[in-house]
Write an enzyme that holds these catalytic residues in place. Structure first.
Site, PDB file in Angstrom:
ATOM      1  N   ARG A   1      -0.524 -44.442  -3.650  1.00  0.00           N
ATOM      2  CA  ARG A   1      -1.576 -44.357  -2.626  1.00  0.00           C
ATOM      3  C   ARG A   1      -1.943 -42.894  -2.382  1.00  0.00           C
ATOM      4  O   ARG A   1      -3.111 -42.536  -2.253  1.00  0.00           O
ATOM      5  CB  ARG A   1      -1.093 -45.013  -1.308  1.00  0.00           C
ATOM      6  CG  ARG A   1      -0.882 -46.506  -1.427  1.00  0.00           C
ATOM      7  CD  ARG A   1      -0.696 -47.169  -0.068  1.00  0.00           C
ATOM      8  NE  ARG A   1       0.543 -46.823   0.621  1.00  0.00           N
ATOM      9  CZ  ARG A   1       1.694 -47.491   0.516  1.00  0.00           C
ATOM     10  NH1 ARG A   1       1.766 -48.558  -0.262  1.00  0.00           N
ATOM     11  NH2 ARG A   1       2.759 -47.119   1.206  1.00  0.00           N
TER      12      ARG A   1
ATOM     13  N   LYS B   1     -21.048 -48.295  13.776  1.00  0.00           N
ATOM     14  CA  LYS B   1     -20.863 -48.732  12.380  1.00  0.00           C
ATOM     15  C   LYS B   1     -21.090 -50.232  12.294  1.00  0.00           C
ATOM     16  O   LYS B   1     -20.158 -51.024  12.454  1.00  0.00           O
ATOM     17  CB  LYS B   1     -19.464 -48.348  11.912  1.00  0.00           C
ATOM     18  CG  LYS B   1     -19.127 -48.831  10.505  1.00  0.00           C
ATOM     19  CD  LYS B   1     -17.948 -48.079   9.910  1.00  0.00           C
ATOM     20  CE  LYS B   1     -17.524 -48.695   8.590  1.00  0.00           C
ATOM     21  NZ  LYS B   1     -16.582 -47.857   7.848  1.00  0.00           N
TER      22      LYS B   1
ATOM     23  N   GLU C   1     -17.262 -50.204  15.579  1.00  0.00           N
ATOM     24  CA  GLU C   1     -17.598 -51.040  14.418  1.00  0.00           C
ATOM     25  C   GLU C   1     -17.502 -52.531  14.738  1.00  0.00           C
ATOM     26  O   GLU C   1     -16.427 -53.123  14.648  1.00  0.00           O
ATOM     27  CB  GLU C   1     -16.674 -50.709  13.233  1.00  0.00           C
ATOM     28  CG  GLU C   1     -16.980 -51.576  12.005  1.00  0.00           C
ATOM     29  CD  GLU C   1     -16.120 -51.237  10.784  1.00  0.00           C
ATOM     30  OE1 GLU C   1     -15.245 -50.366  10.864  1.00  0.00           O
ATOM     31  OE2 GLU C   1     -16.347 -51.857   9.737  1.00  0.00           O
TER      32      GLU C   1
ATOM     33  N   LYS D   1     -11.650 -44.934  14.331  1.00  0.00           N
ATOM     34  CA  LYS D   1     -12.386 -46.157  13.990  1.00  0.00           C
ATOM     35  C   LYS D   1     -11.655 -47.383  14.498  1.00  0.00           C
ATOM     36  O   LYS D   1     -10.427 -47.442  14.450  1.00  0.00           O
ATOM     37  CB  LYS D   1     -12.541 -46.275  12.475  1.00  0.00           C
ATOM     38  CG  LYS D   1     -13.282 -47.551  12.055  1.00  0.00           C
ATOM     39  CD  LYS D   1     -13.219 -47.806  10.565  1.00  0.00           C
ATOM     40  CE  LYS D   1     -12.351 -49.016  10.289  1.00  0.00           C
ATOM     41  NZ  LYS D   1     -12.443 -49.474   8.893  1.00  0.00           N
TER      42      LYS D   1
END
Ligand code: 13P
Length: 341
Positions: free
Chosen positions: A46, A223, A178, A137
């Site tokens: 990752r 978003k 979002e 977020k």
């Protein structure tokens, strides 16, 4: 941090001709992405994959305003010991962090979800801010089925988004708000008209809750999903998606919001680019319109990388190309023939 500082960060996130790279796949999601290229999802893999993207320096500098990180990445160092966050800062890219704990079953509903993660969020935000995160977020998910969305699901997600957003602003962090109305959920056979209606209702609930919570709209980035038919329904033209999305945004997003950065939500790379460009070509709009794509920015790079160090240059050039195409779209200047130029 003052209101004007938050607005300044928000405006930087949606600066002309730039957009956001969503590289905040949770451990489960990145495992799924890596499985598609037969790569085991180890911490090192990752790290290598994300470091490779962040070291695409020219593209990062020219086309990417901010990167959304998963918590692991915020704390991770590159192979040479440099914190990954420092790689971003060196390219003048704003580091951000996914802070929600994922969508969980909503009690009493028929398969709907509500996003969790508010408990202890104030303390976590302080920690993330100290590590360099300047924005955050939180994704709320609204599914469309014959029985959904319920008012309960829309309200619960909107309420959580507002509490999250206010906590972020208190911590000096710009919240990406979002609310995603899914196109790629099941059964996915709903029409574009239904998506338009559900997106309108969802945005109304979100901005209502943001107002009640006292969130300063000049210091957020929205978003949203684009207005698309369900993934298994007859598809719409680029023009129709652009027109319908703009219609909903104009009627339901206050003009105080500095910028709207779309998610890609299962669109192909080119669809996501074409739709964004078509919307910007119809500007000017009261808010900046740009991208905050995960899959649509990374799919080509991920496939080219395939977990092998020697493929890094090819993967970086695939990423740079996609970022360049989306940067053009953010200005309404993308054309199909530029894909092969
Ligand atoms: P996609 O662009 O792959 O939908 O992901 C963006 C994102 O951040 C979803 O939360």
């Amino acid at each position: 941090m003052s209101v004007s500082d938050l607005s300044e960060i928000a405006r930087k996130m949606v600066a002309p001709g730039k957009g956001i790279l969503a590289a905040d796949e949770s451990t489960g999601t990145i495992e799924k992405r890596f499985k598609s290229i037969n790569v085991p999802s180890t911490e090192e893999n990752r790290r290598d994959y994300r470091e490779m993207l962040f070291r695409t320096d020219q593209a990062m500098r020219d086309y990417i305003s901010g990167v959304i990180l998963f918590e692991e990445t915020l704390n991770q160092k590159a192979a040479d010991g440099t914190p990954l966050v420092e790689l971003l800062k060196a390219d003048d890219v704003v580091p951000g962090i996914k802070v929600d704990k994922g969508a969980k079953p909503l009690a009493g509903s028929d398969g709907e979800q509500v996003t969790e993660g508010l408990d202890g969020l104030r303390e976590r935000l302080a920690d993330y801010a100290s590590k360099g995160a300047q924005f955050a977020k939180w994704r709320g998910v609204i599914a469309i089925t014959p029985s959904a969305p319920s008012r309960n699901a829309i309200f619960a997600n909107a309420h959580a988004l507002a509490r999250y957003a206010r906590l972020c602003q208190e911590a000096g962090i710009v919240p990406i708000v979002e609310p995603e109305v899914l196109a790629d959920g099941k059964p996915g056979d709903h029409s574009i008209e239904i998506t338009a209606k559900v997106t309108a209702n969802t945005l109304d609930a979100v901005f209502d809750q943001l107002a009640i919570a006292g969130v300063d709209l000049t210091g957020i980035v929205l978003k949203p999903n684009m207005v698309l038919p369900g993934i298994n329904a007859p598809q719409a033209s680029v023009e129709e998606v652009a027109e319908r999305t703009l219609e909903v945004l104009r009627a339901h997003v206050p003009t105080d919001v500095p910028g709207i950065a779309f998610l890609s939500g299962g669109q192909t790379d080119r669809q996501a680019t074409a739709h964004l460009s078509a919307m910007n070509a119809r500007g000017p709009h009261p808010w900046a319109l740009t991208f905050s794509y995960g899959r649509a920015l990374q799919a080509a790079a991920l496939a080219a990388w395939a977990g092998r160090r020697e493929n890094a240059p090819a993967a970086q050039s695939a990423f740079a190309h996609r970022a360049a195409m989306n940067a053009l779209a953010a200005r309404g200047e993308w054309r199909e023939d530029l894909e092969s130029a």
